[in-house]
Enzyme design. Sequence first.
Site, PDB file in Angstrom:
ATOM      1  CG  HIS A 125      -1.947  -1.292   1.303  1.00  0.00           C
ATOM      2  ND1 HIS A 125      -2.699  -1.579   0.185  1.00  0.00           N
ATOM      3  CD2 HIS A 125      -1.937  -2.745   2.101  1.00  0.00           C
ATOM      4  CE1 HIS A 125      -3.613  -2.781   0.927  1.00  0.00           C
ATOM      5  NE2 HIS A 125      -3.040  -3.397   1.692  1.00  0.00           N
TER       6      HIS A 125
ATOM      7  CG  HIS B 234      -6.795  -5.732   1.356  1.00  0.00           C
ATOM      8  ND1 HIS B 234      -7.462  -4.801   2.388  1.00  0.00           N
ATOM      9  CD2 HIS B 234      -5.735  -5.652   1.603  1.00  0.00           C
ATOM     10  CE1 HIS B 234      -6.203  -4.405   3.732  1.00  0.00           C
ATOM     11  NE2 HIS B 234      -5.380  -4.944   2.765  1.00  0.00           N
TER      12      HIS B 234
END
Lengths: 336, 336, 207, 207
Positions: A59, A221
Amino acid sequence: MMKKFLNKPEAFVDEMLQGILSAHPDQLKHVADDLRCIVRADAPKPGKVGLATGGGSGHLPLFLGYVGKGLLDGCAVGGVFQSPGADQMLEVTRAIDGGKGVLYIYGNYSGDRMNFDMATEMADMEEIRVESYVAGEDVASAPKGEEHKRRGVAGIFYVYKCAGAKADEGADLDEVKRIAEKAGANVRTIGVALSPVIVPEVGRPSFTIGDGEMEIGMGIHGEPGIRRGSLMTADEVVQEMMDQILPDLPYESGDEVSVLMNGLGATPKEELYVAYRKVAEILSEKGISVFKVYVGEFATSLEMTGFSISVFKLDDELKGLLAKPACTPFFEQVEL
Amino acid sequence: MMKKFLNKPEAFVDEMLQGILSAHPDQLKHVADDLRCIVRADAPKPGKVGLATGGGSGHLPLFLGYVGKGLLDGCAVGGVFQSPGADQMLEVTRAIDGGKGVLYIYGNYSGDRMNFDMATEMADMEEIRVESYVAGEDVASAPKGEEHKRRGVAGIFYVYKCAGAKADEGADLDEVKRIAEKAGANVRTIGVALSPVIVPEVGRPSFTIGDGEMEIGMGIHGEPGIRRGSLMTADEVVQEMMDQILPDLPYESGDEVSVLMNGLGATPKEELYVAYRKVAEILSEKGISVFKVYVGEFATSLEMTGFSISVFKLDDELKGLLAKPACTPFFEQVEL
Amino acid sequence: MFDVSQAKAALHAVRLTMEENRDRLIELDSAVGDGDLGLTMCKAFVTADQELAGSSETDVGKFLMQAGMTMAKSAPSTMGTLVATGFMRGGKALKDKTACAPADIAAFFRAFSDGVMERGKAKPGNKTLVDVLEPVAVAAEEAASSGDMDTVAAAIRDAARKGEEASRGMMSEHGRAAIYREQTIGKPDPGAVAGRLMIEAFASVLK
Amino acid sequence: MFDVSQAKAALHAVRLTMEENRDRLIELDSAVGDGDLGLTMCKAFVTADQELAGSSETDVGKFLMQAGMTMAKSAPSTMGTLVATGFMRGGKALKDKTACAPADIAAFFRAFSDGVMERGKAKPGNKTLVDVLEPVAVAAEEAASSGDMDTVAAAIRDAARKGEEASRGMMSEHGRAAIYREQTIGKPDPGAVAGRLMIEAFASVLK
Ligand SMILES: Nc1ncnc2c1ncn2[C@@H]1O[C@H](COP(=O)(O)OP(=O)(O)O)[C@@H](O)[C@H]1O
Ligand SMILES: Nc1ncnc2c1ncn2[C@@H]1O[C@H](COP(=O)(O)OP(=O)(O)O)[C@@H](O)[C@H]1O
Ligand SMILES: [Mg+2]
Ligand SMILES: [Mg+2]
Ligand SMILES: [Mg+2]
Ligand SMILES: [Mg+2]
């Protein structure tokens, strides 16, 4: 087909960390002989509340990218899309405690929650006072009234920024926590995705989005969003996203906000600005004024195509904290 | 299949510019009633040499992203992958001339060359003194000995940075040009690509790269590179790239350099750091020390997957200029 | 004698031939470039024709310079810029003239060709527009000694056709086509074709 | 009486059953989650078994706490963290004991289940590991009054199996499987299966 610059997929996270540490040795270091325990090079800062975060890899700049001046003190780094371990959080906690306690700020994912809770328990046994703020501002992840179930996404940037600035003022743990809570309560985010991602160790997409399809509200996700449908124009997509965000707080005429246009990985900045054009139009029509706009990658999902919009409602206190300078290897801001 | 956040493809560049101007009104403005003529909000700066650039769209933060404090004064913006017009360059030139003349710094592409040359001629007629530095440092685009044929890519960042810092010191046009030339002579770049891009108005990929293939040396518009082959490991790719860069200047034991790891659009930062890990290893083995590492997107090609490595050889003068602070909507750096 | 009204007629004639050959130019440029040539040539000459049809300028040189400026604004691609440069430089050579003799026309094409070569850095033989313009300039200079405009017109038309023909056998060394190098030998060069069309149209109004 | 050597045997027994069922757990977790459960359970118990086999600790409570700590370090997934929490909390309940009576075993499973519920926020009925652990805790408490370890062993084995069976009919409300909600009804819960395997192995060494 996985097309990535990789050596061994299992080594991905550690090699990335080696790269980060060798690129920025003046700003970051690791502790406890564990690459996944990252703290500021000058940690601990005596007399300052320590701020720690943590979460899965994949991320960037989340999470460790916000470790640095004016922001956080340390970060526990997990595998791709996986929580780091409680023992790593504890090591970070030890390394950044400057005697005024430590505040954990992290996103609302069950793995992270469990591990940070366990780390809190462990830190208590060592007499380090720890408090937590769990960020969750993705309006697509749970309806109004069930805010505690919402996932934390890019809007956590505002929580880091304001809490980091407050801690720098020498405020105590309760006061820094109050700011984190206030910032978190004032931000809302929603995302849209056009493509899935490939976790290196998995080697194939973990979900699919059809050609010509988009999913509004998808999590970083690949968590399901609120609507999957045909790809619309940028203006239509932004309108639908803003229609979710604005009534939720609500943001109203006369409000002043900061906006964060966050690319999820593969979306060019050009497109983020095309989208922002429409955001600005909608806010201006509603009589909401804009103080500062951030456009770029602040919380990504590997090479996902898509973006998120975060809107952060300001008052004098938050605005003053947001305006403070900050400097990490991933984020620099001069005083606004 | 084109999967982008767009309204009308023909409006892409202008809507992007509207987004940029509405996001950063304190930092940028347009002149001559033409969105494609972008200058600093506080232009002209009397008594300072004006620095202008220009080039096609689709490369953000190139080119207009470097307009701001400590960097450039203005930028002419072309269509996607197309040169802006000479008249737009002239408008920018007029708007940023603070009485000490204007230096054009741009990449070595024939369309840009012709238009900047024409703009120089037009500016001469208006008695604005204009000099040019044409950046070309892609070692894959022409062999040693034919440096004047090389394309300009991400390494132009170092030219902007040093010339911008020099102009800020109040240096005259010849002196700023000397620095631009010196910086340009000290940088080398090479790229690698894994995927093509789609120009919005065209709607389909302009070239192809097979599944499992990569192309080393490909240009940021898909210009052919030096070798197409099967995708290798990150370490192997970096080794092959560094083998092209290092002997070219050459960079030698005892040298001090800055390194720029530039994502071409869709490549996650995680992978850039995995790649940097190997760059650091190679430099350290050669006895070359590293002063400052930049990792991120500095010169992109829409959503191309790939990255480039630029190595910039420092001396005291260039190091001092590189270390100066800068602030634009796309790039911020505190004093190093 | 070539005056502003003939210059207007020339722009209009070039416009018509570009519109007529639009698709052919797109096709040629698609084979070795980005396919925009038909569009940019139309844009350049339609704009110049429209903006200058009502001009009250009497100085042929200034008029042609203005035409070049208009093209530069409207068509910033390679050929747009080169043709614009040609008109601007050619116009400069005719400054202060309200009527041009054959020698002036020769001076116009000489400055046109030199300007394009300076701007684009291509030399004769590189398979570009220059391979039409340079023989045209030479032919105009030679024919000018006749003092007869029809002779000049015929000479430049002929030189343009031969130049285009000769360029087929060359290898592209400039612009997007240079990527294909050897593969371009035997194929027409899009810019040379556009140049020949322009010269033919120009010649058709010379008298 | 349950002492450290029996606790070591329990860890080893759990390790063996996890290794034996590795592929099955991967398969179950792949259907409703990310498929790592077989790997993480093996990692947790192999590490605990290896690191503590040679321990000279005699305090059962401390020993089990250490086992939990080891698991927390080696397996930071959901089940890894929950099982680690269970061992740490259960161990805490046995602190200072070198030999445990049936009532102590009951206290261990009570603290284990409570710890997992506190950590994971799941309640009985949410189709998780808790649906095995909570009936096990209740059964151990009831059986402890017999004062007989074999009775306790049989009771927890039985409760674990029934718990796993009952969880099939429930709907997942926690973890990755919660995404599938209704679709999980009728399917086994991977964590409950792993929990049952752990309890069975544990029961096998109780005497
Ligand atoms: N450097 C140059 N000098 C002269 N003519 C050139 C040069 N580069 C390209 N050309 C001519 O321009 C033609 C292509 O024009 P155009 O389609 O406008 O180019 P692009 O679309 O690549 O900008 C070529 O066929 C060639 O004749
Ligand atoms: N909040 C929770 N509380 C208790 N058990 C849970 C919780 N969330 C998940 N579980 C259990 O964990 C199992 C999945 O474990 P694991 O594969 O380690 O999860 P993940 O890979 O998603 O981290 C589920 O089958 C369920 O039994
Ligand atoms: Mg073309
Ligand atoms: Mg073109
Ligand atoms: Mg799992
Ligand atoms: Mg997992």
